[in-house]
Design a protein around this motif. Structure first.
Motif, PDB file in Angstrom:
ATOM      1  N   LEU A 165      18.461  46.410  49.322  1.00 34.78           N
ATOM      2  CA  LEU A 165      17.244  46.327  48.438  1.00 34.78           C
ATOM      3  C   LEU A 165      16.854  46.961  47.128  1.00 34.78           C
ATOM      4  O   LEU A 165      17.004  46.631  45.953  1.00 34.78           O
ATOM      5  CB  LEU A 165      15.789  45.735  49.439  1.00 34.78           C
ATOM      6  CG  LEU A 165      16.331  44.498  49.684  1.00 34.78           C
ATOM      7  CD1 LEU A 165      14.699  44.185  50.729  1.00 34.78           C
ATOM      8  CD2 LEU A 165      16.359  42.890  48.721  1.00 34.78           C
ATOM      9  N   GLY A 166      16.836  48.625  47.704  1.00 31.02           N
ATOM     10  CA  GLY A 166      16.367  49.805  46.849  1.00 31.02           C
ATOM     11  C   GLY A 166      17.305  49.964  45.373  1.00 31.02           C
ATOM     12  O   GLY A 166      17.077  49.632  44.631  1.00 31.02           O
ATOM     13  N   LEU A 167      18.732  49.788  46.139  1.00 33.43           N
ATOM     14  CA  LEU A 167      19.924  49.885  46.132  1.00 33.43           C
ATOM     15  C   LEU A 167      20.700  49.141  44.935  1.00 33.43           C
ATOM     16  O   LEU A 167      21.452  48.789  43.280  1.00 33.43           O
ATOM     17  CB  LEU A 167      21.154  49.964  46.790  1.00 33.43           C
ATOM     18  CG  LEU A 167      21.053  51.238  47.385  1.00 33.43           C
ATOM     19  CD1 LEU A 167      21.901  51.339  48.440  1.00 33.43           C
ATOM     20  CD2 LEU A 167      21.614  52.096  46.063  1.00 33.43           C
ATOM     21  N   PHE A 169      18.297  46.552  43.691  1.00 36.07           N
ATOM     22  CA  PHE A 169      17.248  46.144  41.942  1.00 36.07           C
ATOM     23  C   PHE A 169      17.963  47.346  41.209  1.00 36.07           C
ATOM     24  O   PHE A 169      17.760  46.768  39.872  1.00 36.07           O
ATOM     25  CB  PHE A 169      15.836  46.996  43.104  1.00 36.07           C
ATOM     26  CG  PHE A 169      14.658  47.013  41.978  1.00 36.07           C
ATOM     27  CD1 PHE A 169      14.148  45.614  41.497  1.00 36.07           C
ATOM     28  CD2 PHE A 169      14.157  47.670  41.670  1.00 36.07           C
ATOM     29  CE1 PHE A 169      12.741  45.674  40.669  1.00 36.07           C
ATOM     30  CE2 PHE A 169      12.083  47.807  41.423  1.00 36.07           C
ATOM     31  CZ  PHE A 169      12.638  46.584  40.388  1.00 36.07           C
ATOM     32  N   GLU A 170      17.885  48.152  41.627  1.00 33.18           N
ATOM     33  CA  GLU A 170      18.346  49.523  40.590  1.00 33.18           C
ATOM     34  C   GLU A 170      19.706  49.029  39.780  1.00 33.18           C
ATOM     35  O   GLU A 170      19.485  48.625  38.409  1.00 33.18           O
ATOM     36  CB  GLU A 170      19.129  50.739  41.386  1.00 33.18           C
ATOM     37  CG  GLU A 170      19.199  51.670  40.052  1.00 33.18           C
ATOM     38  CD  GLU A 170      19.424  53.032  40.200  1.00 33.18           C
ATOM     39  OE1 GLU A 170      19.310  53.374  41.760  1.00 33.18           O
ATOM     40  OE2 GLU A 170      19.491  53.940  39.344  1.00 33.18           O
ATOM     41  N   ASN A 172      21.048  45.327  39.713  1.00 29.76           N
ATOM     42  CA  ASN A 172      19.946  44.162  38.484  1.00 29.76           C
ATOM     43  C   ASN A 172      19.475  44.959  37.217  1.00 29.76           C
ATOM     44  O   ASN A 172      19.618  44.560  36.207  1.00 29.76           O
ATOM     45  CB  ASN A 172      19.171  43.791  39.597  1.00 29.76           C
ATOM     46  CG  ASN A 172      18.961  42.804  39.936  1.00 29.76           C
ATOM     47  OD1 ASN A 172      20.530  42.693  40.311  1.00 29.76           O
ATOM     48  ND2 ASN A 172      18.137  42.343  41.294  1.00 29.76           N
ATOM     49  N   ILE A 173      18.632  46.190  37.625  1.00 25.00           N
ATOM     50  CA  ILE A 173      18.256  46.591  36.508  1.00 25.00           C
ATOM     51  C   ILE A 173      20.191  47.259  34.966  1.00 25.00           C
ATOM     52  O   ILE A 173      19.743  46.807  34.072  1.00 25.00           O
ATOM     53  CB  ILE A 173      17.752  47.374  35.715  1.00 25.00           C
ATOM     54  CG1 ILE A 173      16.273  47.515  37.071  1.00 25.00           C
ATOM     55  CG2 ILE A 173      17.158  48.922  34.886  1.00 25.00           C
ATOM     56  CD1 ILE A 173      15.531  48.598  37.406  1.00 25.00           C
ATOM     57  N   LEU A 174      20.367  47.489  35.869  1.00 30.21           N
ATOM     58  CA  LEU A 174      21.362  48.166  34.886  1.00 30.21           C
ATOM     59  C   LEU A 174      22.421  48.249  34.630  1.00 30.21           C
ATOM     60  O   LEU A 174      22.906  47.470  32.971  1.00 30.21           O
ATOM     61  CB  LEU A 174      21.915  49.956  36.050  1.00 30.21           C
ATOM     62  CG  LEU A 174      21.774  50.926  36.834  1.00 30.21           C
ATOM     63  CD1 LEU A 174      22.598  51.402  37.219  1.00 30.21           C
ATOM     64  CD2 LEU A 174      21.091  51.544  35.283  1.00 30.21           C
ATOM     65  N   ASN A 176      21.930  44.603  34.086  1.00 29.27           N
ATOM     66  CA  ASN A 176      21.239  43.503  33.031  1.00 29.27           C
ATOM     67  C   ASN A 176      21.547  44.288  31.977  1.00 29.27           C
ATOM     68  O   ASN A 176      20.959  43.280  31.136  1.00 29.27           O
ATOM     69  CB  ASN A 176      19.946  43.268  33.497  1.00 29.27           C
ATOM     70  CG  ASN A 176      18.458  42.595  32.202  1.00 29.27           C
ATOM     71  OD1 ASN A 176      18.880  41.985  32.069  1.00 29.27           O
ATOM     72  ND2 ASN A 176      18.405  43.593  31.727  1.00 29.27           N
ATOM     73  N   LEU A 179      24.751  48.473  31.593  1.00 28.41           N
ATOM     74  CA  LEU A 179      25.068  50.142  31.681  1.00 28.41           C
ATOM     75  C   LEU A 179      26.185  50.248  32.841  1.00 28.41           C
ATOM     76  O   LEU A 179      26.130  49.857  33.667  1.00 28.41           O
ATOM     77  CB  LEU A 179      23.685  50.834  32.193  1.00 28.41           C
ATOM     78  CG  LEU A 179      22.573  51.084  30.886  1.00 28.41           C
ATOM     79  CD1 LEU A 179      21.326  50.304  31.746  1.00 28.41           C
ATOM     80  CD2 LEU A 179      23.360  51.596  30.439  1.00 28.41           C
ATOM     81  N   ILE A 184      26.146  53.044  41.876  1.00 31.80           N
ATOM     82  CA  ILE A 184      25.459  52.536  42.416  1.00 31.80           C
ATOM     83  C   ILE A 184      26.542  51.994  43.353  1.00 31.80           C
ATOM     84  O   ILE A 184      25.880  51.643  45.148  1.00 31.80           O
ATOM     85  CB  ILE A 184      24.236  51.915  41.609  1.00 31.80           C
ATOM     86  CG1 ILE A 184      23.675  52.041  40.306  1.00 31.80           C
ATOM     87  CG2 ILE A 184      24.081  50.559  42.876  1.00 31.80           C
ATOM     88  CD1 ILE A 184      22.847  52.512  41.140  1.00 31.80           C
TER      89      ILE A 184
ATOM     90  N   PHE B 113      13.166  44.220  31.991  1.00 26.42           N
ATOM     91  CA  PHE B 113      14.919  43.632  31.928  1.00 26.42           C
ATOM     92  C   PHE B 113      14.286  43.037  29.691  1.00 26.42           C
ATOM     93  O   PHE B 113      15.364  42.530  30.263  1.00 26.42           O
ATOM     94  CB  PHE B 113      14.635  41.972  32.124  1.00 26.42           C
ATOM     95  CG  PHE B 113      15.559  42.463  33.636  1.00 26.42           C
ATOM     96  CD1 PHE B 113      15.899  43.286  34.923  1.00 26.42           C
ATOM     97  CD2 PHE B 113      13.581  42.014  34.349  1.00 26.42           C
ATOM     98  CE1 PHE B 113      16.650  43.304  36.070  1.00 26.42           C
ATOM     99  CE2 PHE B 113      14.455  41.867  36.601  1.00 26.42           C
ATOM    100  CZ  PHE B 113      15.532  43.320  36.377  1.00 26.42           C
ATOM    101  N   PHE B 127      13.687  55.982  40.036  1.00 26.20           N
ATOM    102  CA  PHE B 127      14.736  56.128  40.850  1.00 26.20           C
ATOM    103  C   PHE B 127      14.638  57.589  40.164  1.00 26.20           C
ATOM    104  O   PHE B 127      15.192  58.060  41.117  1.00 26.20           O
ATOM    105  CB  PHE B 127      15.939  55.130  40.454  1.00 26.20           C
ATOM    106  CG  PHE B 127      15.137  53.952  40.486  1.00 26.20           C
ATOM    107  CD1 PHE B 127      16.524  53.502  42.059  1.00 26.20           C
ATOM    108  CD2 PHE B 127      14.875  52.822  39.830  1.00 26.20           C
ATOM    109  CE1 PHE B 127      15.590  51.770  42.174  1.00 26.20           C
ATOM    110  CE2 PHE B 127      14.834  51.511  40.072  1.00 26.20           C
ATOM    111  CZ  PHE B 127      15.453  50.569  41.401  1.00 26.20           C
ATOM    112  N   TYR B 162      15.713  55.400  48.508  1.00 24.58           N
ATOM    113  CA  TYR B 162      16.332  53.927  47.973  1.00 24.58           C
ATOM    114  C   TYR B 162      15.016  52.595  49.010  1.00 24.58           C
ATOM    115  O   TYR B 162      14.735  52.124  48.544  1.00 24.58           O
ATOM    116  CB  TYR B 162      17.600  53.703  47.982  1.00 24.58           C
ATOM    117  CG  TYR B 162      17.916  54.320  46.324  1.00 24.58           C
ATOM    118  CD1 TYR B 162      17.895  52.901  45.742  1.00 24.58           C
ATOM    119  CD2 TYR B 162      18.707  55.617  46.835  1.00 24.58           C
ATOM    120  CE1 TYR B 162      18.951  53.966  44.499  1.00 24.58           C
ATOM    121  CE2 TYR B 162      19.288  55.274  45.543  1.00 24.58           C
ATOM    122  CZ  TYR B 162      19.252  54.631  44.611  1.00 24.58           C
ATOM    123  OH  TYR B 162      19.778  55.013  42.970  1.00 24.58           O
ATOM    124  N   GLY B 166      12.534  50.047  48.727  1.00 27.45           N
ATOM    125  CA  GLY B 166      11.970  49.164  48.305  1.00 27.45           C
ATOM    126  C   GLY B 166      11.437  48.704  49.333  1.00 27.45           C
ATOM    127  O   GLY B 166      10.353  47.339  48.834  1.00 27.45           O
TER     128      GLY B 166
END
Lengths: 207, 207
Positions: A165-167, A169-170, A172-174, A176, A179, A184, B113, B127, B162, B166
DNA sequence: GTCTATACGAGGATAGAC
DNA sequence: GTCTATCCTCGTATAGAC
């Protein structure tokens, strides 16, 4: 062939995901669709109604993308655990990262702190469901003697899921912001390898 | 003693965190502060300027809350690794979960976002910084022979960070809605225990 | 089902008196 | 540094003609 109603839906998904629900006006939606504001109200009760329908759609799609226990039991026996997780990741990303679903995920994330429905969806789809799925998978793997039995499936599932989930999440940001996400993706594979190793070589359980 | 400028700042932090930047109007801010709209422009150039100042403040505070390498080197030797992580978690939560910082974190998540500055802050503070810190800590622990040397500190750091991210993420959602967070707190401790165990008993490294 | 017309409050922002 | 007054655009939403 897409109806006006569908056009409104798709346009709203796109705009909400980019600017947030309150950052988008009905005028802006209809301008993009190519109709007048008043026409929108023939298809949706109001702006909130559009959001509700988007969330309905999202939940339906997520449920469809969830594998059944039976499917898992059969699939797990055909490939080694680490490879199973890698395949699962690929499948999950394939199902979950269609432009539409990715956009709605973003809407959920954006509205989660303000909108109760979004909150429930986030907790259910992103946390609870993934967690339950992972527990089930580790249990099946143990029953099938594919991994050691000294680790609690719940603990393994916790480690697998929250790390992922943490991964995610990152990721998704990237993605978006267009990047690079290569790092990841590598970290995801590293994570899978790490958990698989531990599940395989039991390292001693509770004291 | 709080100046008008500070009142505006605090009110904006509160409202933005609850409704998102675009969900809050200048009128609403000034109404809460008890001044007229026009007066706000004596203190901030415009609405965006307020957000910028909020982000500036956040970065300053986060930097202040980051321990130095020297501090870590001394601290790590005084307590066992698992306890170190638990203390670190408590300290991190103490520093990071003052109402103000928690609210701004939420703003960052909400705007991430759409707003480039928010994105950069999220990537850097949530991060990269956490990751670097964890790598450093595992390296020091290995150098001090407190944990096994067969695991790559980077891999351990990835797993620790990570997973924690989460968990933090779910914690944020729950605490935002005043839902019970006890389960998550337990999961955090379970996570620390899990990683500490693995770091201690080396389980074999790269092939 | 789409349009024109219209309502009216809320949006950000400025000029200028005090 | 705060106020009043004002600007003009954007916001959601409805009534009724076509």
């Amino acid at each position: 062939m897409s109806t006006t109603k569908q056009k409104i839906f798709n346009t709203a998904v796109d705009l909400f995901s980019r600017k947030g629900f309150s950052g988008v006006s009905v005028r802006e939606i209809t301008r993009n669709v190519g109709i007048k504001e008043s026409s929108l109200y023939n298809h949706y009760k109001n702006k909130d109604d559009i959001l509700t329908k988007i969330f309905d759609y999202f939940q339906t799609q997520m449920q469809k993308a969830t594998p059944t226990k039976q499917y898992l039991q059969e699939k797990i026996k055909t490939i080694p655990p680490e490879q199973f997780w890698e395949t699962g990741l690929v499948n999950f990303q394939k199902a979950t990262q269609t432009p539409q679903i990715q956009k709605i995920s973003k809407i959920v994330l954006l509205e989660m702190f303000q909108n109760q429905r979004a909150r429930d969806i986030a907790l259910e789809e992103f946390f609870t469901r993934q967690q339950k799925l992972a527990v089930m998978i580790f249990e099946i793997m143990q029953e099938s003697n594919l991994i050691g039995k000294d680790n609690d499936p719940k603990v393994l599932a916790l480690e697998y899921t929250y790390g992922m989930l943490g991964l995610q999440f990152e990721y998704n940001i990237l993605s978006n912001w267009n990047l690079p996400t290569k790092t990841i993706q590598e970290k995801m594979l590293s994570h899978i390898k790490f958990i698989s190793e531990i599940a395989k070589n039991s390292i001693g359980g509770e004291n």
